[in-house]
Design a protein around this motif. Structure first.
Motif, mmCIF file in Angstrom:
data_model
loop_
_atom_site.group_PDB
_atom_site.id
_atom_site.type_symbol
_atom_site.label_atom_id
_atom_site.label_comp_id
_atom_site.label_asym_id
_atom_site.label_seq_id
_atom_site.Cartn_x
_atom_site.Cartn_y
_atom_site.Cartn_z
ATOM 1 N N ILE A 148 -35.552 -73.119 -67.778
ATOM 2 C CA ILE A 148 -34.830 -72.231 -66.860
ATOM 3 C C ILE A 148 -35.738 -71.113 -66.379
ATOM 4 N N VAL A 149 -36.480 -70.512 -67.288
ATOM 5 C CA VAL A 149 -37.376 -69.411 -66.920
ATOM 6 C C VAL A 149 -38.485 -69.903 -66.003
ATOM 7 N N ARG A 150 -39.053 -71.050 -66.312
ATOM 8 C CA ARG A 150 -40.204 -71.542 -65.551
ATOM 9 C C ARG A 150 -39.809 -72.100 -64.194
ATOM 10 N N ARG A 151 -38.770 -72.924 -64.144
ATOM 11 C CA ARG A 151 -38.439 -73.660 -62.918
ATOM 12 C C ARG A 151 -37.460 -72.920 -62.006
ATOM 13 N N HIS A 152 -36.645 -72.056 -62.558
ATOM 14 C CA HIS A 152 -35.614 -71.412 -61.751
ATOM 15 C C HIS A 152 -35.839 -69.905 -61.582
ATOM 16 N N VAL A 153 -36.046 -69.213 -62.697
ATOM 17 C CA VAL A 153 -36.152 -67.750 -62.620
ATOM 18 C C VAL A 153 -37.500 -67.329 -62.027
ATOM 19 N N LEU A 154 -38.605 -67.757 -62.651
ATOM 20 C CA LEU A 154 -39.928 -67.342 -62.194
ATOM 21 C C LEU A 154 -40.225 -67.870 -60.792
ATOM 22 N N ARG A 155 -39.820 -69.092 -60.509
ATOM 23 C CA ARG A 155 -40.094 -69.674 -59.192
ATOM 24 C C ARG A 155 -39.399 -68.893 -58.078
ATOM 25 N N ASN A 156 -38.156 -68.482 -58.303
ATOM 26 C CA ASN A 156 -37.441 -67.712 -57.284
ATOM 27 C C ASN A 156 -37.936 -66.273 -57.182
ATOM 28 N N ALA A 157 -38.598 -65.799 -58.227
ATOM 29 C CA ALA A 157 -39.090 -64.413 -58.213
ATOM 30 C C ALA A 157 -40.513 -64.301 -57.680
ATOM 31 N N LEU A 158 -41.173 -65.427 -57.396
ATOM 32 C CA LEU A 158 -42.570 -65.386 -56.986
ATOM 33 C C LEU A 158 -42.773 -64.691 -55.649
ATOM 34 N N GLY A 159 -41.800 -64.773 -54.734
ATOM 35 C CA GLY A 159 -41.963 -64.168 -53.415
ATOM 36 C C GLY A 159 -42.277 -62.689 -53.464
ATOM 37 N N PRO A 160 -41.392 -61.857 -54.008
ATOM 38 C CA PRO A 160 -41.702 -60.416 -54.079
ATOM 39 C C PRO A 160 -42.886 -60.096 -54.972
ATOM 40 N N ILE A 161 -43.121 -60.903 -56.001
ATOM 41 C CA ILE A 161 -44.258 -60.636 -56.895
ATOM 42 C C ILE A 161 -45.573 -60.811 -56.149
ATOM 43 N N ILE A 162 -45.740 -61.934 -55.468
ATOM 44 C CA ILE A 162 -46.988 -62.199 -54.751
ATOM 45 C C ILE A 162 -47.153 -61.238 -53.581
ATOM 46 N N THR A 163 -46.052 -60.907 -52.934
ATOM 47 C CA THR A 163 -46.127 -59.939 -51.836
ATOM 48 C C THR A 163 -46.637 -58.591 -52.329
ATOM 49 N N MET A 164 -46.096 -58.114 -53.436
ATOM 50 C CA MET A 164 -46.533 -56.827 -53.973
ATOM 51 C C MET A 164 -47.968 -56.894 -54.468
ATOM 52 N N CYS A 165 -48.370 -58.012 -55.064
ATOM 53 C CA CYS A 165 -49.757 -58.170 -55.506
ATOM 54 C C CYS A 165 -50.715 -58.074 -54.319
ATOM 55 N N GLY A 166 -50.346 -58.690 -53.201
ATOM 56 C CA GLY A 166 -51.188 -58.616 -52.016
ATOM 57 C C GLY A 166 -51.294 -57.207 -51.469
ATOM 58 N N LEU A 167 -50.172 -56.491 -51.443
ATOM 59 C CA LEU A 167 -50.190 -55.116 -50.934
ATOM 60 C C LEU A 167 -51.028 -54.207 -51.826
ATOM 61 N N VAL A 168 -50.892 -54.375 -53.133
ATOM 62 C CA VAL A 168 -51.668 -53.546 -54.061
ATOM 63 C C VAL A 168 -53.151 -53.848 -53.939
ATOM 64 N N MET A 169 -53.491 -55.132 -53.847
ATOM 65 C CA MET A 169 -54.898 -55.507 -53.699
ATOM 66 C C MET A 169 -55.482 -54.941 -52.409
#
Length: 317
Positions: free
Chosen positions: A225-246
């Motif tokens: 559940i954490v790997r396929r559903h929770v983390l996968r759906n949360a990747l959008g804002p995470i990667i977006t914020m990582c790009g902005l910070v970088m």
């Protein structure tokens, strides 16, 4: 997609043009007269010598005329010649840009791995002592300025323990990593705290969705559940914020490079400001702004690919 790319490209060019004028005007309005420095100091200064220097470097022209001349040269990849060194500004930046990019890349790896990992751990162990420890630790890390972190890291790991060098960037891959560990860590601390918070919040919101509750009720293992559903759906804002910070880290290297004696574009900018080296200061600032705008534009274009819900909302709109 083509229309979206065209719009973002037009916005990128317009923003870059506006930023270039602001940068040029800000440096133009900075205290001090570069003609005095170019003339060899006030001891050798005469009104005739000052007028000659201003005419030679076009410093006697209005702001708009100087900006138009500078912008035209930039479009032809001519960033001018340094007042202090006498070399081409492009050559000075090229010689130092690699070190700064290595530092930013190393810091990015640190804050992505440690920040996302800490955020996932806090989200999985929410409302436990682990969650409290992660939140407290990241709050402390976010409250420490980068120059204070640099001084503390140098004192502990460089001077007292002697594990890492405290100046320079090293030669070769292994030695470069060894030299840049403390600078990258001091640069990544604040970003690490921000990314861990964003990861924790994004995963908490994804875990509260209906399909996750349905999967949990169906007996799907929690790890899946954490790997396929929770983390996968949360990747959008995470990667977006990582790009902005970088993207913002390029400007953040100014303090870190100065503290650790690293010859990057951050230290080059500090030296240019102190010596009223206008062409170098303008070029470095423009490079930093262009880098930030480029990364944020790419993140904006890639966001729908990372999160299909954004693409669906755009189609609906």
């Amino acid at each position: 997609m083509a229309v979206r790319i065209a719009r973002r490209l037009a916005g990128f060019l317009a923003t870059l043009l506006a930023a270039s004028f602001v940068i040029f005007a800000a440096v133009y309005a900075a205290p001090g007269d570069p003609a005095v420095f170019l003339a060899g100091g006030r001891d050798k200064l005469t009104p005739e010598r000052l007028a000659t220097v201003r005419a030679q470097y076009h410093l006697d022209e209005p702001l708009v005329v100087q900006y138009g001349r500078w912008l035209g040269d930039c479009l032809h990849f001519d960033l001018g010649r340094s007042f202090k060194y006498g070399d081409q500004v492009a050559d000075l930046i090229t010689a130092r840009l690699g070190t700064t990019l290595e530092l930013v890349a190393y810091a990015t790896v640190l804050f992505v791995v440690l920040g996302v990992g800490a955020g996932i751990l806090a989200a999985v162990r929410q409302s436990t002592w682990v969650d409290s420890a992660v939140v407290g630790g990241t709050t402390l890390a976010a409250s420490v300025p980068s120059f204070v972190a640099a001084i503390a890291l140098v004192s502990l790991f460089g001077v007292q323990l002697g594990w890492f060098p405290v100046t320079g960037s090293g030669q070769g891959f292994a030695r470069t990593l060894h030299h840049l560990t403390l600078p990258a860590l001091s640069l990544a601390l604040g970003a690490l705290a921000l990314i861990s918070r964003v990861t924790r919040q994004a995963m908490a919101e994804a875990a509260a969705s209906d399909h996750v509750e349905a999967a949990r009720a169906s007996g799907v293992p929690e790890r899946e559940i954490v790997r396929r559903h929770v983390l996968r759906n949360a990747l959008g804002p995470i990667i977006t914020m990582c790009g902005l910070v970088m993207a913002g880290m390029l400007a953040g290297t100014v303090v870190v490079e100065t503290a650790f004696g690293i010859s990057g574009i951050g230290s080059l900018l500090v030296g240019a400001i102190n010596t009223h080296d206008f062409p170098v200061a303008q070029a470095v600032l423009l490079l930093m702004v262009a880098g930030y705008i480029t990364v944020t534009t790419l993140v904006d274009l890639l966001h729908p690919l990372l999160d299909p819900r954004v693409k669906q909302e755009a189609r609906t709109a």
